[in-house]
Design a protein around this motif. Structure first.
Motif, short mmCIF file in Angstrom:
data_model
loop_
_atom_site.label_atom_id
_atom_site.label_comp_id
_atom_site.label_asym_id
_atom_site.label_seq_id
_atom_site.Cartn_x
_atom_site.Cartn_y
_atom_site.Cartn_z
N GLN A 1 0.84 -1.19 0.00
CA GLN A 1 0.00 0.00 0.00
C GLN A 1 0.88 1.25 0.00
OE1 GLN A 1 -2.57 0.27 3.36
NE2 GLN A 1 -3.47 2.21 2.73
N VAL A 2 0.65 2.11 -0.99
CA VAL A 2 1.44 3.33 -1.11
C VAL A 2 0.96 4.36 -0.10
CG1 VAL A 2 2.02 5.25 -2.63
CG2 VAL A 2 1.91 2.91 -3.55
N GLN A 3 1.91 4.96 0.58
CA GLN A 3 1.57 6.00 1.54
C GLN A 3 2.67 7.04 1.56
OE1 GLN A 3 0.84 4.55 5.52
NE2 GLN A 3 -0.52 6.27 6.00
N LEU A 4 2.27 8.30 1.64
CA LEU A 4 3.18 9.43 1.82
C LEU A 4 2.72 10.18 3.06
CD1 LEU A 4 3.23 10.75 -1.86
CD2 LEU A 4 5.03 9.44 -0.73
N VAL A 5 3.63 10.41 3.99
CA VAL A 5 3.29 11.09 5.24
C VAL A 5 4.24 12.27 5.43
CG1 VAL A 5 3.02 10.88 7.72
CG2 VAL A 5 2.43 8.95 6.24
N GLU A 6 3.68 13.47 5.33
CA GLU A 6 4.47 14.69 5.53
C GLU A 6 4.48 15.06 7.01
OE1 GLU A 6 2.17 15.40 1.57
OE2 GLU A 6 1.77 14.57 3.57
N SER A 7 5.57 15.71 7.41
CA SER A 7 5.69 16.23 8.77
C SER A 7 6.70 17.36 8.77
CB SER A 7 6.12 15.13 9.74
OG SER A 7 7.39 14.62 9.38
N GLY A 8 6.76 18.07 9.88
CA GLY A 8 7.76 19.12 10.04
C GLY A 8 7.23 20.53 9.90
N GLY A 9 5.96 20.68 9.57
CA GLY A 9 5.40 22.01 9.46
C GLY A 9 5.23 22.68 10.81
N GLY A 10 4.85 23.94 10.78
CA GLY A 10 4.64 24.66 12.02
C GLY A 10 4.61 26.15 11.79
N LEU A 11 4.70 26.89 12.88
CA LEU A 11 4.71 28.35 12.85
C LEU A 11 6.15 28.83 12.95
CD1 LEU A 11 3.28 31.12 13.02
CD2 LEU A 11 3.17 30.78 15.51
N VAL A 12 6.54 29.70 12.05
CA VAL A 12 7.90 30.22 12.04
C VAL A 12 7.86 31.71 11.70
CG1 VAL A 12 8.26 29.58 9.63
CG2 VAL A 12 10.23 29.82 11.14
N GLN A 13 8.81 32.45 12.23
CA GLN A 13 8.87 33.89 11.93
C GLN A 13 9.48 34.12 10.55
OE1 GLN A 13 11.00 35.78 15.15
NE2 GLN A 13 9.17 35.85 16.43
N PRO A 14 9.15 35.25 9.95
CA PRO A 14 9.78 35.58 8.66
C PRO A 14 11.29 35.55 8.78
CG PRO A 14 7.94 37.05 9.08
CD PRO A 14 8.11 36.23 10.33
N GLY A 15 11.93 34.98 7.75
CA GLY A 15 13.38 34.83 7.78
C GLY A 15 13.85 33.53 8.39
N GLY A 16 12.94 32.80 9.00
CA GLY A 16 13.30 31.54 9.66
C GLY A 16 13.37 30.37 8.70
N SER A 17 13.60 29.19 9.28
CA SER A 17 13.77 27.97 8.49
C SER A 17 12.92 26.84 9.05
CB SER A 17 15.24 27.53 8.50
OG SER A 17 16.07 28.49 7.91
N LEU A 18 12.56 25.92 8.17
CA LEU A 18 11.90 24.67 8.54
C LEU A 18 12.40 23.58 7.60
CD1 LEU A 18 8.11 25.56 9.06
CD2 LEU A 18 9.70 24.80 10.82
N ARG A 19 12.38 22.36 8.10
CA ARG A 19 12.66 21.22 7.23
C ARG A 19 11.46 20.28 7.26
NH1 ARG A 19 17.16 16.38 7.29
NH2 ARG A 19 15.85 15.64 9.01
N LEU A 20 10.87 20.10 6.10
CA LEU A 20 9.74 19.19 5.96
C LEU A 20 10.24 17.80 5.56
CD1 LEU A 20 7.22 21.42 3.99
CD2 LEU A 20 7.67 21.34 6.45
N SER A 21 9.55 16.79 6.04
CA SER A 21 9.86 15.41 5.70
C SER A 21 8.66 14.76 5.02
CB SER A 21 10.22 14.61 6.96
OG SER A 21 11.33 15.15 7.61
N CYS A 22 8.94 13.84 4.14
CA CYS A 22 7.90 13.05 3.48
C CYS A 22 8.35 11.59 3.54
CB CYS A 22 7.69 13.49 2.05
SG CYS A 22 6.61 12.42 1.09
N ALA A 23 7.78 10.84 4.45
CA ALA A 23 8.12 9.44 4.61
C ALA A 23 7.26 8.60 3.66
CB ALA A 23 7.88 9.00 6.04
N ALA A 24 7.94 7.84 2.81
CA ALA A 24 7.24 7.04 1.80
C ALA A 24 7.22 5.57 2.20
CB ALA A 24 7.92 7.19 0.45
N SER A 25 6.15 4.89 1.85
CA SER A 25 6.05 3.45 2.05
C SER A 25 5.28 2.85 0.89
CB SER A 25 5.38 3.11 3.38
OG SER A 25 4.11 3.70 3.47
N GLY A 26 5.53 1.58 0.62
CA GLY A 26 4.86 0.90 -0.48
C GLY A 26 5.58 1.03 -1.81
N PHE A 27 6.65 1.79 -1.84
CA PHE A 27 7.48 1.93 -3.02
C PHE A 27 8.81 2.50 -2.56
CE2 PHE A 27 7.75 6.51 -3.86
CZ PHE A 27 6.80 6.99 -2.98
N THR A 28 9.78 2.53 -3.48
CA THR A 28 11.11 3.02 -3.15
C THR A 28 11.36 4.36 -3.82
OG1 THR A 28 11.88 0.74 -3.00
CG2 THR A 28 13.56 2.46 -3.20
#
Length: 116
Positions: A1-28
């Motif tokens: 079963q194919v699944q994509l799960v994003e995470s890492g979002g949130g509230l950040v001030q202008p000029g700041g940084s975030l790293r988003l992740s997308c964990a995949a399953s069911g394929f490579t």
């Protein structure tokens, strides 16, 4: 079963940084082009970046070029979006995407809010 799960979002001030992740399953992830999109309220879903199946090539929308970086971890089967110098107009729900032989798949999205 194919699944994509994003995470890492949130509230950040202008000029700041975030790293988003997308964990995949069911394929490579090493076998397919992986993409990131976003959608702000009232707007169409916007393409942001892609990474080739071999990881050697990337491409970015002009709106994020020089600020965002797409990458992946083959062992974790995960794709990332490093976002720097964030602006209020980057506020949106961020999605990862893959097109497989049997169709197109999206994750549930992760909210990014850039505000002071």
């Amino acid at each position: 079963q194919v699944q994509l799960v994003e995470s890492g979002g949130g509230l950040v001030q202008p000029g700041g940084s975030l790293r988003l992740s997308c964990a995949a399953s069911g394929f490579t992830v090493t076998s397919y082009v992986m993409k990131w999109y976003r959608q702000a309220p009232g707007n169409e879903r916007e393409f942001l970046a892609w990474i080739s199946s071999n990881g050697a090539f990337t491409n970015y929308a002009d709106s994020v070029k020089g600020r965002f970086t797409i990458s992946r971890d083959n062992v974790k089967n995960t794709v990332y979006l490093q976002m720097n110098k964030l602006k209020p107009e980057d506020t949106a729900i961020y999605y990862c995407n893959v097109v497989l032989g049997d169709g197109q798949y999206w994750g549930q999205g992760t909210q990014v809010t850039v505000s002071s």
